[in-house]
Design an enzyme around this catalytic site. Structure first.
Site, PDB file in Angstrom:
ATOM      1  N   LYS A  80      -1.447  -4.378  -7.428  1.00  0.00           N
ATOM      2  CA  LYS A  80      -0.585  -5.096  -6.484  1.00  0.00           C
ATOM      3  C   LYS A  80      -0.182  -6.454  -7.034  1.00  0.00           C
ATOM      4  O   LYS A  80       0.920  -6.920  -6.779  1.00  0.00           O
ATOM      5  CB  LYS A  80      -1.272  -5.248  -5.122  1.00  0.00           C
TER       6      LYS A  80
ATOM      7  N   LYS B 209       3.924   4.534  -0.543  1.00  0.00           N
ATOM      8  CA  LYS B 209       4.991   4.169   0.389  1.00  0.00           C
ATOM      9  C   LYS B 209       5.833   3.017  -0.145  1.00  0.00           C
ATOM     10  O   LYS B 209       6.927   2.791   0.319  1.00  0.00           O
ATOM     11  CB  LYS B 209       4.454   3.883   1.800  1.00  0.00           C
TER      12      LYS B 209
ATOM     13  N   LYS C 107       0.049   7.826  -8.375  1.00  0.00           N
ATOM     14  CA  LYS C 107      -0.140   8.122  -6.955  1.00  0.00           C
ATOM     15  C   LYS C 107       1.194   8.010  -6.197  1.00  0.00           C
ATOM     16  O   LYS C 107       1.981   7.114  -6.482  1.00  0.00           O
ATOM     17  CB  LYS C 107      -1.140   7.096  -6.406  1.00  0.00           C
TER      18      LYS C 107
HETATM   19  P1  TYM Z   1      -3.229   2.732   2.699  1.00  0.00           P
HETATM   20  O1  TYM Z   1      -2.488   2.222   3.896  1.00  0.00           O
HETATM   21  O2  TYM Z   1      -2.716   2.408   1.359  1.00  0.00           O
HETATM   22  O3  TYM Z   1      -3.376   4.303   2.808  1.00  0.00           O
HETATM   23  C1  TYM Z   1      -3.908   4.922   3.953  1.00  0.00           C
HETATM   24  C2  TYM Z   1      -4.721   6.137   3.568  1.00  0.00           C
HETATM   25  O4  TYM Z   1      -3.898   7.054   2.852  1.00  0.00           O
HETATM   26  C3  TYM Z   1      -4.518   7.389   1.618  1.00  0.00           C
HETATM   27  N1  TYM Z   1      -3.459   7.624   0.622  1.00  0.00           N
HETATM   28  C4  TYM Z   1      -3.387   8.700  -0.164  1.00  0.00           C
HETATM   29  N2  TYM Z   1      -4.160   9.791  -0.267  1.00  0.00           N
HETATM   30  C5  TYM Z   1      -3.792  10.727  -1.171  1.00  0.00           C
HETATM   31  N3  TYM Z   1      -2.697  10.616  -1.960  1.00  0.00           N
HETATM   32  C6  TYM Z   1      -1.895   9.531  -1.892  1.00  0.00           C
HETATM   33  N4  TYM Z   1      -0.805   9.441  -2.645  1.00  0.00           N
HETATM   34  C7  TYM Z   1      -2.225   8.508  -0.954  1.00  0.00           C
HETATM   35  N5  TYM Z   1      -1.650   7.329  -0.625  1.00  0.00           N
HETATM   36  C8  TYM Z   1      -2.430   6.788   0.330  1.00  0.00           C
HETATM   37  C9  TYM Z   1      -5.370   6.199   1.269  1.00  0.00           C
HETATM   38  O5  TYM Z   1      -6.411   6.530   0.375  1.00  0.00           O
HETATM   39  C10 TYM Z   1      -5.891   5.788   2.626  1.00  0.00           C
HETATM   40  O6  TYM Z   1      -7.029   6.558   2.986  1.00  0.00           O
HETATM   41  N6  TYM Z   1      -7.134  -0.367   2.280  1.00  0.00           N
HETATM   42  C11 TYM Z   1      -6.609   0.773   3.007  1.00  0.00           C
HETATM   43  C12 TYM Z   1      -6.517   0.520   4.492  1.00  0.00           C
HETATM   44  C13 TYM Z   1      -7.799   0.070   5.096  1.00  0.00           C
HETATM   45  C14 TYM Z   1      -8.920   0.882   5.387  1.00  0.00           C
HETATM   46  C15 TYM Z   1      -9.872   0.015   5.980  1.00  0.00           C
HETATM   47  C16 TYM Z   1      -9.189   2.243   5.215  1.00  0.00           C
HETATM   48  C17 TYM Z   1      -8.080  -1.206   5.489  1.00  0.00           C
HETATM   49  N7  TYM Z   1      -9.328  -1.236   6.031  1.00  0.00           N
HETATM   50  C18 TYM Z   1     -11.128   0.486   6.408  1.00  0.00           C
HETATM   51  C19 TYM Z   1     -10.459   2.699   5.627  1.00  0.00           C
HETATM   52  C20 TYM Z   1     -11.392   1.832   6.212  1.00  0.00           C
HETATM   53  C21 TYM Z   1      -5.215   1.073   2.493  1.00  0.00           C
HETATM   54  O7  TYM Z   1      -4.562   0.246   1.937  1.00  0.00           O
HETATM   55  O8  TYM Z   1      -4.760   2.315   2.802  1.00  0.00           O
END
Ligand code: TYM
Length: 338
Positions: free
Chosen positions: A121, A206, A203
């Site tokens: 990032k 979004k 990966k």
């Molecule tokens: P975020 O918003 O980037 O993504 C949300 C969830 O989607 C999964 N994900 C994917 N899984 C498979 N293939 C992909 N291409 C893909 N893109 C995204 C992510 O692994 C995630 O599970 N830091 C976290 C948000 C967060 C969080 C937490 C999650 C903040 N606090 C506490 C769990 C517990 C994040 O940025 O996810």
């Protein structure tokens, strides 16, 4: 949803920082729903919209507000049942920021420097490498540890953040005695890393600037089919899962997630057929899988008042659970009681 201390706890969340992709659905939300439906009797479920994490990258305020509510509707449209799971917004529960600060003081600069998400990032946002982006994992640890979560269903890219959460919790427990449950990541065999359709070693994200690289949860059928048709594959012609065939492997995992078929079954289904047929089938399976979610989402968004009311109530419920852990932590570290 009644929270019970006797049950184990499952918690997860998504940042409302862009339009959700099928990566978010297949890697995370789909598993939340399965866990909720299978383990309702034995577990508490908390699914949060992580808006505080989203501001580590600049957001347009009106869009962030809109997407936060939309994300709640998406969780429900995918099958999260507010009778079984507690749905809430991170910034509605001040304890996240409060415990986040405490945990900042138990998280090492060196550990944070090794986080791949921080490196990625900050490379993408060279103009805005802010302190929040750096300390992000300590806030994420607070999200999880506040609710004493046992299991955190996430995609592969978040595994490192769960590992640092465990390290922070263990460190704290060692100094102050048993305070936090040590959480485990939960991942399924397929779907944990859905890749870009244009660069299948990366990966799917979004924030990808190439619209053909990612399939959004609210793309129309025609767009979905077109994106899969254009997906990058290889010069081979045979649909099989093998090392080096990143594009095909990715499409096979997407197809497997939507149809429930194993890789062997997929290979048999497309024996003697070309990539064109396969890509079309993946596009259709994906569009058909998303269609009921899209319809349910539209229904839910027609009653925003209901969603807002639910979030208000749930903010209190989540705050109550979180306050238990926070006061325990405050007492242990030596803050004077009010
Ligand atoms: P975020 O918003 O980037 O993504 C949300 C969830 O989607 C999964 N994900 C994917 N899984 C498979 N293939 C992909 N291409 C893909 N893109 C995204 C992510 O692994 C995630 O599970 N830091 C976290 C948000 C967060 C969080 C937490 C999650 C903040 N606090 C506490 C769990 C517990 C994040 O940025 O996810």
């Amino acid at each position: 949803m009644e929270f019970s201390k006797e049950k184990k706890t499952i918690l997860s969340g998504v940042q409302p920082s862009g339009n959700l992709t099928i990566g978010n659905y297949l890697g995370a939300i789909r598993n939340w729903v399965a866990l909720q439906n299978d383990s309702f009797e034995t577990h508490n479920f908390l699914y949060c919209v992580m808006d505080m994490h989203a501001i580590t990258v600049r957001q347009v305020p009106a869009e962030l507000r809109r997407r936060t509510l939309e994300t709640v509707a998406i969780y429900m449209a995918c099958g999260i049942d507010p009778e079984k799971s507690l749905l809430f917004v991170q910034s509605h529960v001040p304890a996240h920021a409060q415990l986040g600060w405490v945990l900042d003081c138990y998280t090492m600069f060196g550990e944070l420097s090794r986080m791949t998400q921080f490196k990625d990032k900050s490379a993408k946002n060279a103009q805005n490498i802010n302190a929040g982006l750096f300390t992000y994992p300590a806030l994420m640890a607070a999200d999880i540890l506040l609710y004493q979560a046992d299991l955190v269903p996430v995609g592969l890219d978040q595994k490192q953040h769960i590992e640092i959460t465990r390290d922070i919790a263990e460190r704290f427990n060692q100094i102050y005695g048993n305070t936090f449950v040590i959480p485990e990541p939960y991942m399924t065999k397929t779907g944990t890393k859905i890749c870009s359709l244009q660069e299948p070693t990366k990966k799917m994200s979004k924030s990808d600037e190439n619209p053909n690289a990612c399939v959004l949860m609210f793309d129309k059928k025609d767009d979905i089919v077109r994106k899969f048709k254009r997906a990058v594959t290889d010069s081979d012609t045979c649909v099989r899962y093998a090392e080096g065939k990143d594009g095909i492997n990715n499409l096979m995992s997407i197809y497997s997630c939507f149809t429930g078929k194993t890789y062997e079954e997929i290979e048999r289904e497309f024996e003697g057929k070309g990539y064109g047929d396969f890509k079309l089938a993946v596009g259709e399976a994906c569009a058909d899988g998303l269609a009921p979610i899209q319809a349910e989402y539209a229904r839910l968004m027609a009653d925003k008042g209901y969603l807002e009311g639910m979030l208000r109530e749930n903010a209190d419920k989540a705050s109550y659970i979180a306050s238990k852990t926070l006061s325990k932590v405050y007492r242990k570290i030596g803050f004077l009681a009010k």
